[in-house]
Design a protein around this motif. Structure first.
Motif, PDB file in Angstrom:
ATOM      1  N   LEU A 171       0.818  -1.206   0.000  1.00  0.00           N
ATOM      2  CA  LEU A 171       0.000   0.000   0.000  1.00  0.00           C
ATOM      3  C   LEU A 171       0.856   1.262   0.000  1.00  0.00           C
ATOM      4  O   LEU A 171       0.469   2.291  -0.570  1.00  0.00           O
ATOM      5  N   ARG A 172       2.027   1.151   0.612  1.00  0.00           N
ATOM      6  CA  ARG A 172       2.934   2.312   0.610  1.00  0.00           C
ATOM      7  C   ARG A 172       3.416   2.619  -0.796  1.00  0.00           C
ATOM      8  O   ARG A 172       3.535   3.780  -1.189  1.00  0.00           O
ATOM      9  N   ASP A 173       3.629   1.559  -1.553  1.00  0.00           N
ATOM     10  CA  ASP A 173       4.131   1.752  -2.922  1.00  0.00           C
ATOM     11  C   ASP A 173       3.015   2.029  -3.921  1.00  0.00           C
ATOM     12  O   ASP A 173       3.278   2.505  -5.032  1.00  0.00           O
ATOM     13  N   ALA A 174       1.772   1.731  -3.535  1.00  0.00           N
ATOM     14  CA  ALA A 174       0.663   1.881  -4.486  1.00  0.00           C
ATOM     15  C   ALA A 174       0.261   3.334  -4.693  1.00  0.00           C
ATOM     16  O   ALA A 174      -0.432   3.660  -5.663  1.00  0.00           O
ATOM     17  N   GLY A 175       0.658   4.202  -3.784  1.00  0.00           N
ATOM     18  CA  GLY A 175       0.333   5.616  -3.941  1.00  0.00           C
ATOM     19  C   GLY A 175      -1.117   5.958  -3.683  1.00  0.00           C
ATOM     20  O   GLY A 175      -1.611   6.967  -4.176  1.00  0.00           O
ATOM     21  N   GLY A 176      -1.817   5.135  -2.919  1.00  0.00           N
ATOM     22  CA  GLY A 176      -3.228   5.379  -2.633  1.00  0.00           C
ATOM     23  C   GLY A 176      -3.466   6.065  -1.303  1.00  0.00           C
ATOM     24  O   GLY A 176      -2.705   6.965  -0.893  1.00  0.00           O
ATOM     25  N   ALA A 177      -4.544   5.660  -0.608  1.00  0.00           N
ATOM     26  CA  ALA A 177      -4.956   6.317   0.631  1.00  0.00           C
ATOM     27  C   ALA A 177      -3.888   6.205   1.721  1.00  0.00           C
ATOM     28  O   ALA A 177      -3.624   7.163   2.445  1.00  0.00           O
ATOM     29  N   TYR A 178      -3.247   5.032   1.823  1.00  0.00           N
ATOM     30  CA  TYR A 178      -2.230   4.857   2.864  1.00  0.00           C
ATOM     31  C   TYR A 178      -1.017   5.730   2.568  1.00  0.00           C
ATOM     32  O   TYR A 178      -0.456   6.364   3.479  1.00  0.00           O
ATOM     33  N   ALA A 179      -0.605   5.783   1.325  1.00  0.00           N
ATOM     34  CA  ALA A 179       0.537   6.623   0.966  1.00  0.00           C
ATOM     35  C   ALA A 179       0.230   8.097   1.249  1.00  0.00           C
ATOM     36  O   ALA A 179       1.093   8.838   1.752  1.00  0.00           O
ATOM     37  N   ALA A 180      -0.998   8.540   0.941  1.00  0.00           N
ATOM     38  CA  ALA A 180      -1.376   9.927   1.212  1.00  0.00           C
ATOM     39  C   ALA A 180      -1.396  10.196   2.715  1.00  0.00           C
ATOM     40  O   ALA A 180      -0.996  11.277   3.172  1.00  0.00           O
ATOM     41  N   LEU A 181      -1.861   9.205   3.487  1.00  0.00           N
ATOM     42  CA  LEU A 181      -1.903   9.363   4.938  1.00  0.00           C
ATOM     43  C   LEU A 181      -0.490   9.483   5.500  1.00  0.00           C
ATOM     44  O   LEU A 181      -0.212  10.331   6.351  1.00  0.00           O
ATOM     45  N   ARG A 182       0.436   8.686   4.996  1.00  0.00           N
ATOM     46  CA  ARG A 182       1.826   8.757   5.446  1.00  0.00           C
ATOM     47  C   ARG A 182       2.437  10.103   5.080  1.00  0.00           C
ATOM     48  O   ARG A 182       3.157  10.710   5.887  1.00  0.00           O
ATOM     49  N   ALA A 183       2.147  10.569   3.890  1.00  0.00           N
ATOM     50  CA  ALA A 183       2.703  11.855   3.463  1.00  0.00           C
ATOM     51  C   ALA A 183       2.192  12.981   4.359  1.00  0.00           C
ATOM     52  O   ALA A 183       2.948  13.882   4.751  1.00  0.00           O
ATOM     53  N   ALA A 184       0.908  12.943   4.690  1.00  0.00           N
ATOM     54  CA  ALA A 184       0.340  13.975   5.556  1.00  0.00           C
ATOM     55  C   ALA A 184       0.967  13.940   6.946  1.00  0.00           C
ATOM     56  O   ALA A 184       1.285  14.985   7.525  1.00  0.00           O
ATOM     57  N   ARG A 185       1.172  12.735   7.487  1.00  0.00           N
ATOM     58  CA  ARG A 185       1.787  12.611   8.811  1.00  0.00           C
ATOM     59  C   ARG A 185       3.238  13.095   8.786  1.00  0.00           C
ATOM     60  O   ARG A 185       3.703  13.752   9.718  1.00  0.00           O
ATOM     61  N   GLU A 186       3.978  12.757   7.741  1.00  0.00           N
ATOM     62  CA  GLU A 186       5.364  13.203   7.631  1.00  0.00           C
ATOM     63  C   GLU A 186       5.442  14.720   7.548  1.00  0.00           C
ATOM     64  O   GLU A 186       6.341  15.342   8.112  1.00  0.00           O
ATOM     65  N   GLU A 187       4.472  15.310   6.859  1.00  0.00           N
ATOM     66  CA  GLU A 187       4.445  16.775   6.759  1.00  0.00           C
ATOM     67  C   GLU A 187       4.156  17.402   8.118  1.00  0.00           C
ATOM     68  O   GLU A 187       4.759  18.412   8.486  1.00  0.00           O
TER      69      GLU A 187
END
Length: 629
Positions: A602-618
């Motif tokens: 899911l991290r590599d798929a660029g979907g909801a989980y990837a967006a959630l991780r990006a938001a948390r990292e920001e």
């Protein structure tokens, strides 16, 4: 009943009514019936058959007590006649033998009635306490069956008030009503007969006072009923203030927010209102009762006056005996009227208690549970088209289809309010699905007996609860038969055995109120040790480390990893760093299942989980910049 809280109004969790504030009674005039009280009686009427059912198991005791009361009342009526014999016969004739016989009979009558009174008190008190015990335990057990939603919307002070104050308020009625009625009726009837035998004319004069007595007492009953309900509501408010202000969490909050003065003032105001209510309760109808006392005092004076009129043939002994009977008959009559006052005042209390007893639990045990052996359960969990809404509101979860294979770990992540914790609460049946079903090994959790489900599903949440007892007692809640070696093994698995061993009292160390003897991480590890002792096949970890610092989180996570080995684990997580090792990852968004897969996929798929991780990292990057600045 609802509690009176100022300045806000509180809406009752059961009847849907609003508080109307303090009783409208004033000493300047008659009270109006409290609208909230009137509405409660209408919505939750108390049938006499329900009250009579409380006494049904004690019919034999009641029969014996009534017999003793009747004998005591009849024997006691001999005293006036003995007095008349002494005054009219023994004393004028100087008959010492008759005088001794009559005086001895008076002593014997007093001794007999006193002995009967002791036996009667013992029997009635024992009966009353048994009834109170039955009522208390029924209410406590019934409240335990209520869902978390009930306790979420109900103040703990209200529950305590109904369980303690309301039942205690009914104690005098339950203990004395049946025997009081029997005693007063028997005494009144027997006394009236004796009075007529002595003098029909004087009897008519004495009985003229009964109608005004009835009217005055009825007015007092109405006054006191209004005040009683308001007093119970105020006591519930005070109970809440005590729990909120004097619990360890409440004291900590008050000291850190500087609200100790406000809390003390709030409690003081409630206590002052209680003073006023108690004064009004005690003074209610006192002027009317004082008027009755004057009337009662005038009756003996009139009897003496009539006895002294020319042509009167009444002897002095008859007049003295009649005066004694006259005072005797008013006592049982007033007793009966006071029982009426107590009964009317207690009806609001009965209504409050039976209102709770009549509540239908939102989550009920199955009538015919599916047999499931916790020792052989594989632990395969499935959420099948699950929908859930709180109290008939909008769906929090919508069409969730998720499978947790036996022995695997599944993490659920998503934004705040996405329904993660709600999903986890459906598995141990803290809530029930609105539609769809949750299964363990193909069996709907609603068809599993509650005690069996509790053995299959273990929960470790963000807020672990420890009872105010020793470490040993807290651990034995999960495994009552466990020996010390087993307890130490569980503590070792939870990574806290060394700490407990270093304490002077070891397993006998008190954890303190709500476990505050220990830090948050230590409390979590004690809770984990308790869950290990329970040995559930399915495990729900609901934000178990979200409130901990990084160092403590690492220690608790190690304990959780040990706990999760070989179990089907559902991990509800806010910190994304805690889900990377999960075998399956589910992402919730707005109550919907956005995507399911492995964390890496899911991290590599660029979907909801990837967006959630990006938001948390920001977010974390922003926090670090603020810290540097």
């Amino acid at each position: 009943m609802t509690e009176n809280i100022r300045p806000q109004k509180n809406r009752s969790q059961n009847s849907g009514r609003e508080d109307t504030g303090p009783s409208n009674f004033t000493m300047r005039g008659p009270a109006r019936i409290n609208p909230a009280d009137k509405k409660q009686i209408q919505l939750h009427p108390v049938g006499l058959n329900r009250i009579a059912a409380l006494f049904a198991p004690h019919k034999g005791t009641i029969a014996v007590v009534v017999l003793l009361i009747s004998v005591s009342s009849i024997v006691g009526l001999a005293q006036p006649f003995l007095v008349r014999g002494i005054i009219d016969q023994a004393l004028p004739a100087k008959d010492l033998q008759l005088l001794g016989l009559l005086a001895g009979a008076m002593i014997a009558v007093a001794a007999a009635t006193a002995f009967i009174g002791v036996i009667q008190t013992w029997m009635t008190t024992a009966m009353g306490q048994k009834i109170m015990h039955t009522l208390r335990t029924r209410l406590f057990t019934h409240l335990q069956k209520q869902s978390l939603a009930f306790f979420t919307r109900t103040r703990s002070g209200e529950v305590q008030s109904r369980l303690n104050n309301d039942i205690s308020g009914m104690q005098s009625v339950i203990t004395s009503t049946a025997t009081g009625i029997a005693s007063n009726v028997t005494t009144a009837v027997a006394t009236a007969v004796a009075m007529v035998v002595l003098s029909p004319q004087l009897s008519l004069l004495s009985l003229l006072v009964i109608p005004p007595a009835v009217w005055f007492s009825r007015r007092v009953a109405l006054l006191r009923r209004d005040i009683t309900s308001t007093m119970q509501a105020e006591l519930a408010t005070m109970n809440t203030y005590v729990e909120e202000g004097l619990s360890i969490s409440g004291v900590r909050l008050a000291k850190t927010l500087g609200t100790t003065g406000r809390d003390a003032a709030r409690y003081t105001e409630s206590s002052e209102r209680l003073i006023g209510l108690e004064l009004r309760s005690q003074l209610a109808g006192r002027w009317r009762m004082a008027t009755m006392s004057i009337i009662f005092s005038a009756i003996p004076a009139l009897i003496y006056f009539v006895g002294g009129l020319p042509g009167t043939t009444l002897s002095i002994g008859t007049i003295v005996a009649f005066t004694a009977l006259q005072s005797t008959i008013f006592r049982p009559i007033m007793g009966l009227l006071n029982l009426g006052v107590q009964w009317v005042s207690a009806m609001a209390l009965f209504s409050r208690i039976f209102e709770y007893l009549d509540m239908v639990p939102e989550i009920t045990a199955p009538e015919n549970p599916v047999p499931l052996d916790p020792a052989t359960v594989r632990g395969e969990v499935r959420f099948e088209n699950v929908h859930f809404a709180y109290d008939g509101g909008a769906d929090v979860l919508r069409g969730i289809d998720l499978a947790l294979l036996a022995g695997t770990s599944t993490a659920v992540v998503g934004p705040t309010g996405s329904g993660k914790s709600t999903l986890g609460s459906l598995l141990p049946r803290l809530h029930d699905v609105t539609s769809g079903r949750v299964t363990i090994d193909g069996v709907d959790v609603r068809q599993i007996a509650p005690d069996v489900l509790a053995r299959i599903v273990g929960v470790v949440s963000q807020e672990s609860y420890l009872a105010h007892a020793s470490i040993r007692e807290n651990l034995l809640l999960a495994a009552p038969d466990a020996d010390d070696a087993t307890l130490w093994q569980a503590l070792a698995s939870a990574q806290i055995a060394d700490l407990i061993a270093s304490l002077p009292e070891g397993l006998d160390t008190l954890v303190g109120a709500r476990g505050h003897r220990f830090s948050g991480g230590e409390q979590q590890r004690l809770a984990i040790a308790r869950t290990i002792l329970r040995n559930p096949r399915v495990l729900v970890l609901d934000e178990a480390t979200s409130a901990l610092d990084n160092t403590t989180e690492a220690a608790v996570q190690l304990a959780l990893d040990h706990l999760a080995v070989g179990r089907t684990t559902l991990i509800i997580a806010h910190r994304l760093s805690t889900v990377e090792d999960a075998e399956q990852l589910a992402v919730l968004a707005g109550g919907l299942l956005a995507e399911v897969g492995t964390p890496a996929g899911l991290r590599d798929a660029g979907g909801a989980y990837a967006a959630l991780r990006a938001a948390r990292e920001e977010e974390h990057a922003g926090e670090e910049l603020e810290t540097v600045a």
